[in-house]
Design an enzyme around this catalytic site. Sequence first.
Site, short mmCIF file in Angstrom:
data_model
loop_
_atom_site.label_atom_id
_atom_site.label_comp_id
_atom_site.label_asym_id
_atom_site.label_seq_id
_atom_site.Cartn_x
_atom_site.Cartn_y
_atom_site.Cartn_z
N HIS A 60 -31.72 45.73 -85.14
CA HIS A 60 -30.70 46.20 -83.41
C HIS A 60 -29.81 47.05 -84.27
CE1 HIS A 60 -31.99 46.98 -79.29
NE2 HIS A 60 -30.42 46.90 -79.42
N HIS A 111 -34.71 47.83 -74.19
CA HIS A 111 -34.76 46.43 -73.84
C HIS A 111 -36.68 45.82 -74.22
CE1 HIS A 111 -32.18 42.99 -72.58
NE2 HIS A 111 -31.80 44.07 -73.30
#
Length: 758
Positions: A60, A111
């Site tokens: 990420h 998210h």
Amino acid sequence: MTSKISNVDTVKNAESTPDQEQPYKELGLKDDEYARIKEILGRRPTDAELAMYSVMWSEHCSYKSSKVHLKYFGETTTDEMKSKMLAGIGENAGVVDIGDGWAVTFKAESHNHPSYVEPYQGAATGVGGIVRDILAMGARPLAVMDPLRFGKPDAPDTKRVLPGIVAGVGGYGNCLGLPNIGGEVVFDETYQGNPLVNALCVGAMKVEDLHLAHASGAGNKVILYGARTGLDGIGGVSVLASETFDDSAGKRKKLPSVQVGDPFTEKVLIECSLELFEKGIVVGIQDLGGAGLSCATSELASAGDGGMHVWLDRVPLRATGMTPAEILSSESQERMCAVVEPANVEAFMEVCRKWDVIATEIGEVTDGDRLVITFHDEVVVDVPPRTVAHEGPVYNRPIQRPADQDELQANTPDALAKPAEDELLELIKSQAASPNLASKRWVTQQYDRYVRGGTVLAQPSDGGMIRIGEDTHRGVALSTDCNGRYTKLDPYAGAQLALAEAYRNVAATGATPVAVTNCLNFGSPEDPGVMWQFEQAVKGLADGCVELGIPVTGGNVSFYNQTGSTAILPTPVVGVLGVIDDVRRRIPTGIGAEAGETLLLLGETRAEFGGSEWAHVVHGHLGGLPPKVDLQREKLLGEVLVAGSRDGMVSAAHDLSEGGLAQALVETCLIGETGARVFLEGDLFTELFSESAGRVLVAVPRTEEQRFTDMCTARALPWRKVGVVDPESNALEIQTLGSLPLDELREAWEATLPALFD
């Protein structure tokens, strides 16, 4: 006397215990990555250093599987495209100059995995994080958007996650006072257990107010301000977004706590930060999101001209007994890190006291080249900051076109049973009621779309539009789009179709498209087929932007969106930003009540049903090729729409995408609360349900019809008259087929989501 940190792993202890076992695998690091960390440091890492490297080298944060492909955006960006940007890829958000001394910044982020684990807080903190990215550029956040994707709408897990995610997006954004001006809600079974929660924010500032994330100037102070640091979110988005689901349990292999958001704290943080910018007392600034202080300190130091010393025991905590590793890894929300000259520290603190924002001097810029972090006078971190922030592992993952791709494309929808002509009216109504085409009002009514009074257009309009300031009519329009089925059939063309639709939606508001952001959602990068999809989509998007002449200013990559071996549809969400010099000439989506206005269809219709909503809903079919994309035609179409807006020739415009002309007619009538009479020729099924790209339905006043059609003809843009506005009928009437009362259509269009989720 016993040391306060007798149980804390220091650099001195690490040097004397080289063989001590460390849980690097549990933190997501591979054997070779751990070996490389030891090579960089010349010793084993401390617990705190291991925590920093593990979160910053996660998929990420480090983009280790995507870097080799993302560089293609930079390689293809022309000097002319670069000239439009004040800040681009690598910054917290992209920034473009929109004229009159104004700059606009915007970005999309994902998210996804936190929102599956804890839907409300995952979605809420996704909004909070992207808002702080915009704030960190020096801009006032103006509006948010939320591209969302879920599994089958009637699945129990969808009914668990969707209401919480929608409530989280709305709850956080509403409390911040930011209007939600658009987005998407899409359902497909591949998103089951892997909902996509993408968030976009746009902000505006004067050009001279641009701020960048760097720590320059030896002796300058590092100030942490905002909320206290707690145990929430440790290993959160950074680790959670870097691993696939365990298909046997249907859960994550790791379930670190999801961040907890407090929008009221963030609202005060925004106003405090904007006053700090206005007073000119900030050298550099970085928000704290994924990877928390590990990210903020290493990135600020890495982008500066020296090193940094941080006193970690000064960090205000809301939990007792936190270790250095926990403090550095915490992803507690509503925090910012600023670099301030010593002479301005007191002025900085005075502003924070005014807004009742906790502010603490936790470090200073040094003239060395190391990031040194101490905890109660003991060194717990001593690293070259670039190795943490920017020099993580880079993988050239294996790439292979899936073995079944040819079979997928060969399975065309040509043999699917098509409806008889007398079934078309019912099909129009049933398609309008299908979950992907139905009204999203159940979702959007939970968002405040008009707070602060700057909203010009919002969902269900083609694009959202907002005025950038109270003392100007200048505005920006935004749209996010992607059809994952198209991308599954052809990733290169699918990414370009996403770009084309977002571009077209912005142009349909009357705004000129100028820049792109993206949120690239894919399965596991360890799957060669997924990496082929990713590589093709990146190339398609980059090449498409070159053809349209608008730059990619930044974005996000989200991998590991899959359960076991089942990946989501490849979903490269594309956001396009457009500029309009006067929002009073915006083009609405719904037709008005002026009788006799002409309905014109711009563009060409072909029998293109690969990946279409009709094939998906009626037949459960996915195969063939997606619609052809012609970006030069899209560019021409955009120029015509902008000219039509500028010269008052177009009173309404609605792009054609999923559901084709039939859905566009339903929506433009229902949004405008006005009937229409439509006359079509040829194969009515193709005319109504084809999803050919590059098409827009426009309403033109009778006084402007000749001028507008002459312009289209002169520019070689295909057009044809397909109907007239008829407010007296209160129905959508299609010649030779019959009439659909608007009340009946509205009931079908608006009833689906409330029936599923109320």
